[in-house]
Each structure stands twice: as structure tokens, then as C-alpha cells.
Write an enzyme that holds these catalytic residues in place. Structure first.
Site, short mmCIF file in Angstrom:
data_model
loop_
_atom_site.label_atom_id
_atom_site.label_comp_id
_atom_site.label_asym_id
_atom_site.label_seq_id
_atom_site.Cartn_x
_atom_site.Cartn_y
_atom_site.Cartn_z
N ASP A 1 0.75 -1.09 -0.21
CA ASP A 1 0.23 0.15 -0.05
C ASP A 1 1.13 0.79 0.01
O ASP A 1 0.42 2.49 -1.05
CB ASP A 1 -1.23 0.14 0.96
CG ASP A 1 -2.00 -0.83 0.83
OD1 ASP A 1 -2.35 -1.74 -0.09
OD2 ASP A 1 -2.98 -1.50 1.69
N GLY B 1 17.51 -5.11 -4.06
CA GLY B 1 17.03 -5.92 -3.22
C GLY B 1 15.81 -6.41 -3.07
O GLY B 1 14.83 -6.23 -3.08
N TRP C 1 14.19 -10.16 -3.69
CA TRP C 1 13.98 -11.43 -3.57
C TRP C 1 13.51 -12.55 -5.16
O TRP C 1 14.45 -12.11 -6.55
CB TRP C 1 12.58 -11.71 -2.71
CG TRP C 1 12.75 -12.55 -2.47
CD1 TRP C 1 13.49 -14.34 -1.91
CD2 TRP C 1 11.71 -13.32 -1.59
NE1 TRP C 1 13.24 -15.31 -1.80
CE2 TRP C 1 11.77 -15.00 -1.44
CE3 TRP C 1 10.18 -12.75 -1.81
CZ2 TRP C 1 10.51 -15.21 -0.80
CZ3 TRP C 1 9.21 -13.78 -1.24
CH2 TRP C 1 9.29 -15.45 -0.75
N GLY D 1 21.34 -13.83 -2.51
CA GLY D 1 21.57 -13.85 -1.24
C GLY D 1 21.94 -13.01 -0.64
O GLY D 1 22.92 -11.98 -1.15
N PHE E 1 26.32 -4.46 -4.42
CA PHE E 1 26.00 -3.13 -4.72
C PHE E 1 27.08 -2.44 -4.44
O PHE E 1 27.19 -1.50 -4.77
CB PHE E 1 24.50 -3.08 -3.22
CG PHE E 1 23.26 -3.28 -3.77
CD1 PHE E 1 22.63 -4.33 -4.11
CD2 PHE E 1 22.95 -3.85 -2.03
CE1 PHE E 1 21.59 -4.51 -4.42
CE2 PHE E 1 21.50 -4.11 -2.21
CZ PHE E 1 20.42 -5.17 -3.51
N GLY F 1 17.95 -3.85 1.47
CA GLY F 1 19.25 -4.70 1.57
C GLY F 1 19.61 -5.21 2.79
O GLY F 1 19.79 -5.78 3.15
N ASP G 1 12.33 -0.92 3.60
CA ASP G 1 12.24 -1.67 4.13
C ASP G 1 12.16 -2.70 4.99
O ASP G 1 11.70 -2.76 5.85
CB ASP G 1 11.87 -3.12 2.65
CG ASP G 1 11.30 -4.01 3.19
OD1 ASP G 1 10.16 -3.81 3.23
OD2 ASP G 1 11.60 -5.29 3.49
#
Length: 256
Positions: free
Chosen positions: A65, A87, A89, A119, A173, A192, A218
Site C-alpha cells: 500500500d 534487494g 527477492w 542472497g 551493491f 538490502g 523496507d
């Protein structure tokens, strides 16, 4: 009366959220960390606090959202630039971003898909102490984290969203971000998890973020990630307010 184009667009975007997070078919979670029951739990899935076995994203509906709102804002406000996630996934958040931008008719915005596709890296003595303490590398096998670029491309293709406006940046990165061929960003989404990965992205890309653009972090809940954010902001004197999304994520809008 026929539905308006905006109504049809919004229905598509809301459905896309449910599909990439798989709250429709309710796949179980990997058992790892504090999760001891593999059964699907809607509350955990909505808040992005499980490790899905099938879903294409683990960020949950609340952070989807937030991504929706940030992308819609930059489109509606005419903020120039692309979208990048560092990052990715299985690619679900980037797939959602591409679908949304497509639904808004944003043919000039690229979705940058940046990941090692291996990963988390093994740590060395030169890594930040907070990264060493949490040692994210241990989660690679536990939650089936490494996802190949080929798999992510296939996931985009399943939605009919793998096109010339999707570009991949493969590698660590620290190697890929300084030379990334990204000219201007409207939304940058950092996932990350670690101090090093977060700082590598901010150091290289923040200067390319348009005024009015968004930084989404995140894993702001992770001490290493949060410290990188504040170290970077303090160094540049950034005072834009950080807003919490849920128990994990946060974001701010670049005032320029």
C-alpha cells in the site's frame, strides 16, 4: 453505466497486490527466526512478517500500500524519474511497480531491478559490527532467499510485465551502484537489510533522487539498517521527516 478508466485501473492495482503477496491462495511460510508454525497466517502476511514459500514478495500488503501511494504521488505530482528496488527477492514489489506504472500509462519510467541474485553475502572482518552481529547470510538457505535473475525474469513474464522498461542490475551493491546507468529516480526502495547494503545504495543513488521523490526503507526495524539511514542523513543534513509504515518499514519524501 460502464466503469471509469480510473476505477478499472484501481481494481487492477488492488488485485495485483493480492496476487504478488499471495493472500489469495494462502501459501505457507518457511519456519525460520521467530516463526515456528508453517501455517499461513493472514495477519503476518498482511504485515510482511513471514517468509512465503510461493508468493513473489514478502513485504506484505501494508508496505505494498505504501509503495502504491508513493508511486501514485510521483505520477500525479509530475515528479520525474524511474523506480528502483535494491534487494528484490522473487521480484514481487518490482512487478507490482511495473504493473502500476503501466496502468498509469507511464511509458517513460524504467523499473530497475537490483540484486545480487545470490542472497546475502558472507561477512568479512571489514563489515560493519552490526552486520556481523546479525549475520544475515545464515538466512539464505533457511528461507530459500537466493533467487536467480532468470527466475525473477520468468516471474515478470508470467504477469506479462517483462518489457523494455524493466532493467536488471546484477551484483553486490558496492560494485553495481556507483556505475549504475540510472540517471534520475522518483522512488527508491531499499531492501538490502544490512548497514553496508543500505549505505552503498544511499551513497550512490540519493543524489539522483528528484525533489518530491521518495526513499522507502523496507528493513528500518533492523538496527544495522536503521543506523546506516541515520548516519547518511546526519552526514548530509537531511531533515525530512521519517514516517513509519508498519513495524518494519519507513520512508521519507525528499524535499530537495
Amino acid at each position: 453505466m460502464a466503469p471509469s478508466p480510473d476505477h478499472a485501473r484501481d481494481l487492477y492495482i488492488e488485485l495485483l497486490k493480492k496476487v504478488v503477496s499471495n493472500v489469495i491462495y494462502e501459501d505457507p511460510t518457511h519456519v525460520a527466526g521467530m516463526i515456528t508454525d508453517a501455517s499461513f497466517d493472514r495477519t503476518s502476511r498482511e504485515s510482511g512478517e513471514d517468509y512465503p514459500t510461493v508468493a513473489h514478495t514478502m513485504i506484505g500488503l501494508k508496505r505494498l500500500d505504501n509503495l502504491h501511494r508513493c508511486l501514485a504521488d510521483v505520477v500525479e505530482d509530475g515528479v520525474p524519474g524511474d523506480f528502483i528496488e535494491t534487494g528484490v527477492w522473487r521480484g514481487g514489489a518490482c512487478i507490482f511497480a511495473r504493473g502500476l506504472l503501466n496502468a498509469y500509462g507511464q511509458a517513460d519510467r524504467t523499473v530497475w531491478v537490483a540484486d545480487s541474485f545470490q542472497g546475502f553475502p558472507e561477512l568479512t572482518g571489514s563489515d560493519h559490527p552490526l552486520d556481523v552481529e546479525i549475520d544475515l547470510h545464515q538466512y539464505n538457505e533457511a528461507v530459500d532467499l537466493p533467487t536467480s535473475e532468470e527466475t525473477v525474469r520468468e516471474n515478470f513474464a508470467r504477469y506479462g510485465l517483462l518489457d523494455d522498461n524493466v532493467r536488471f542490475l546484477a551484483g553486490w551493491f558496492k560494485d553495481t551502484m556507483p556505475a549504475a546507468p540510472v540517471k534520475q529516480l522518483a522512488v527508491m526502495r531499499l531492501d538490502g537489510d544490512s548497514y553496508g547494503a543500505t549505505m552503498d545504495v544511499l551513497d550512490s543513488l540519493y543524489e539522483r533522487l528528484s525533489p518530491g521523490g521518495y526513499v522507502i526503507v523496507d528493513d528500518y526495524c533492523i538496527p544495522a539498517c536503521r543506523e546506516a539511514v541515520h548516519d547518511f542523513r546526519d552526514r548530509l543534513g537531511i531533515r525530512d521527516t521519517i514516517h513509519r509504515i508498519d513495524r518494519q518499514g519507513a520512508y521519507w519524501r525528499h524535499s530537495g
